[in-house]
Design an enzyme around this catalytic site. Structure first.
Site, short mmCIF file in Angstrom:
data_model
loop_
_atom_site.label_atom_id
_atom_site.label_comp_id
_atom_site.label_asym_id
_atom_site.label_seq_id
_atom_site.Cartn_x
_atom_site.Cartn_y
_atom_site.Cartn_z
N ASP A 30 33.45 30.18 42.16
CA ASP A 30 32.25 30.37 42.99
C ASP A 30 32.56 29.90 44.41
O ASP A 30 32.88 28.72 44.62
CB ASP A 30 31.11 29.54 42.37
CG ASP A 30 29.79 29.75 43.07
OD1 ASP A 30 29.69 30.69 43.88
OD2 ASP A 30 28.86 28.97 42.82
N ASP A 123 29.96 36.52 45.25
CA ASP A 123 30.92 35.43 45.46
C ASP A 123 31.21 34.64 44.20
O ASP A 123 31.63 33.51 44.27
CB ASP A 123 30.40 34.48 46.55
CG ASP A 123 29.21 33.67 46.07
OD1 ASP A 123 28.44 34.18 45.23
OD2 ASP A 123 29.06 32.53 46.52
N GLU A 124 31.00 35.26 43.06
CA GLU A 124 31.08 34.49 41.82
C GLU A 124 31.64 35.36 40.71
O GLU A 124 31.23 36.52 40.57
CB GLU A 124 29.64 34.09 41.47
CG GLU A 124 29.49 32.96 40.52
CD GLU A 124 28.01 32.79 40.18
OE1 GLU A 124 27.73 32.63 38.99
OE2 GLU A 124 27.15 32.86 41.07
MG LIG Z 1 28.67 30.51 45.88
#
Ligand SMILES: [Mg+2]
Length: 403
Positions: A30, A123-124
């Site tokens: 993350d 983003d993960e």
């Molecule tokens: Mg993040």
């Protein structure tokens, strides 16, 4: 940049190089303060200052960097409040194109280590590293290598959790943000979770948290001590899931979603139709259908297409591309109706109508913090999806939709 290494050492009976080969090795990764970090890459003079990315005057905070967070600024907070807390911060409106580009690069890096990459948001992602030892050596070293490669290639800091399943890996990546690196060896999952506040478990939102606290449950360990029977009585199926989560168990696979290029549906009328009200109601119904499939796949769409086939088989399609990508019915209703009204240029009756969504991107809930209307609509949409999944498509319909 500070780094944290946490290895649970309590009553661990397994060597620290775990997760062992007989267990799965799942990493959750993350990016830290993603949008703000990208802005800092773009303009290095921002480093060391509080940076807040969010929409216009009435908007909310999408991402605050860690310096801004020290002033109490956090995601989803109205920008007005953020400006009051941190008046000297740098406020930026954000650049979605750029964030999507970074996101693609991140996923490409991850796929270099395993074919099993499940992107959760921009983003993960989860990466299943089981069985990669022969190629890359011990999984812990591989996870560290991924973290370093992201730093080197993208100049972005990423937090990593490594465990035997998705649930624990996710909690672990969040354990020591930013730039965290947390390994939870096989066998120590429950012990790792036990001291953490129960809301760290994914899915424990404010409402459930309140009910758990009323029963004296504050930590995951407290939850693990409640007999499963009682949890099931109080929370139904949720109770069972809570009990499993409290033990640090999770049987979900890391499943890369097949890349869907577009989602569409069309319907041919039993008899050609000229009535605008009937045609528009049909479009709304088709639109609901494709939007539901879009959400089920955790995607958002940028382009919407309407297909019109007249009684003489002449077919027209018209499209419109929106920015940013969306996944809620209401946004597409407006688009679909506008396209239809513009696109219907002949007076013939209509034989077939279709609605398609394309230009699909993984859902990025953060993005919607730019817009306060959309999260509320999404919540409504998802509740409707649930009802329809349980009771059938026609269980709930909007006033204008035609089944
Ligand atoms: Mg993040």
């Amino acid at each position: 940049m500070c780094e944290h290494m946490f290895v649970y050492n309590g009553s661990m009976s397994t060597p620290p190089s775990c997760p062992r080969a007989s267990y799965r090795a799942v990493a959750h990764l993350d990016l830290d303060a993603f949008f703000a970090s990208v802005e800092e890459n773009l303009d290095p003079s921002l480093r060391g200052q509080p940076v807040v990315v969010g929409g216009g005057e009435r908007g909310v905070v999408a991402t605050a960097n860690y310096i801004a967070r020290r002033y109490g600024v956090h995601s989803a907070m109205p920008l007005r409040t953020a400006r009051r807390l941190c008046p000297h911060g740098v406020y930026l409106s954000g650049n979605h194109h750029l964030y999507h580009r970074y996101s693609k690069q991140l996923m490409a890096i991850l796929r270099g280590y395993s074919p099993l990459v499940e992107q959760v948001s921009l983003d993960e992602a989860y990466v299943d590293l089981t069985g990669t030892e022969r190629l890359f050596g011990p999984v812990r070293r591989t996870a560290r290598a991924i973290q370093e490669e992201v730093q080197e290639q993208l100049h972005l800091s990423i937090s990593v959790g490594l465990a035997t399943n998705k649930l624990v890996a996710k909690v672990a990546s969040d354990f020591r943000k930013p730039h965290g690196f947390t390994v939870v060896p096989a066998g120590s999952e429950a012990a790792f979770l036990a001291p953490l506040p129960v809301q760290r478990l994914p899915g424990v939102g404010p409402a459930l948290l309140g009910q758990l606290q009323d029963r004296g449950v504050r930590t995951v360990g407290d939850l693990a001590r409640v007999p499963e029977r009682l949890l099931r009585m109080s929370f139904g199926e949720w109770g069972e899931m809570l009990a499993t989560a409290a033990r640090g168990q999770d049987h979900r696979r890391v499943s890369p979603r097949e890349t869907v290029k577009s989602i569409s549906r069309e319907t041919t009328f039993p008899e050609d139709v000229g009535d605008a009200a009937v045609l528009e109601a049909t479009l709304i119904s088709l639109c609901e259908d494709v939007c539901r499939r879009l959400r089920r796949r955790r995607l958002e769409a940028r382009t919407v297409t309407v297909k019109i086939r007249y009684s003489d088989f002449v077919t027209h399609t018209c499209s419109h591309t929106l920015l940013p990508a969306r996944d809620v019915d209401e946004v597409f209703f407006r688009e679909v109706l506008a396209l239809f009204r513009q696109g219907r240029q002949r007076r013939y009756r209509i034989r077939l109508l279709g609605v398609g969504l394309s230009n699909l991107v993984p859902r990025s809930w953060q993005d919607d913090l730019f817009d306060q209307e959309v999260p509320l609509l999404r919540e409504l949409n998802m509740k409707l999806d649930l009802i329809r999944e349980k009771y059938g498509k026609t269980a709930v319909r909007r006033g204008a939709a035609q089944s």
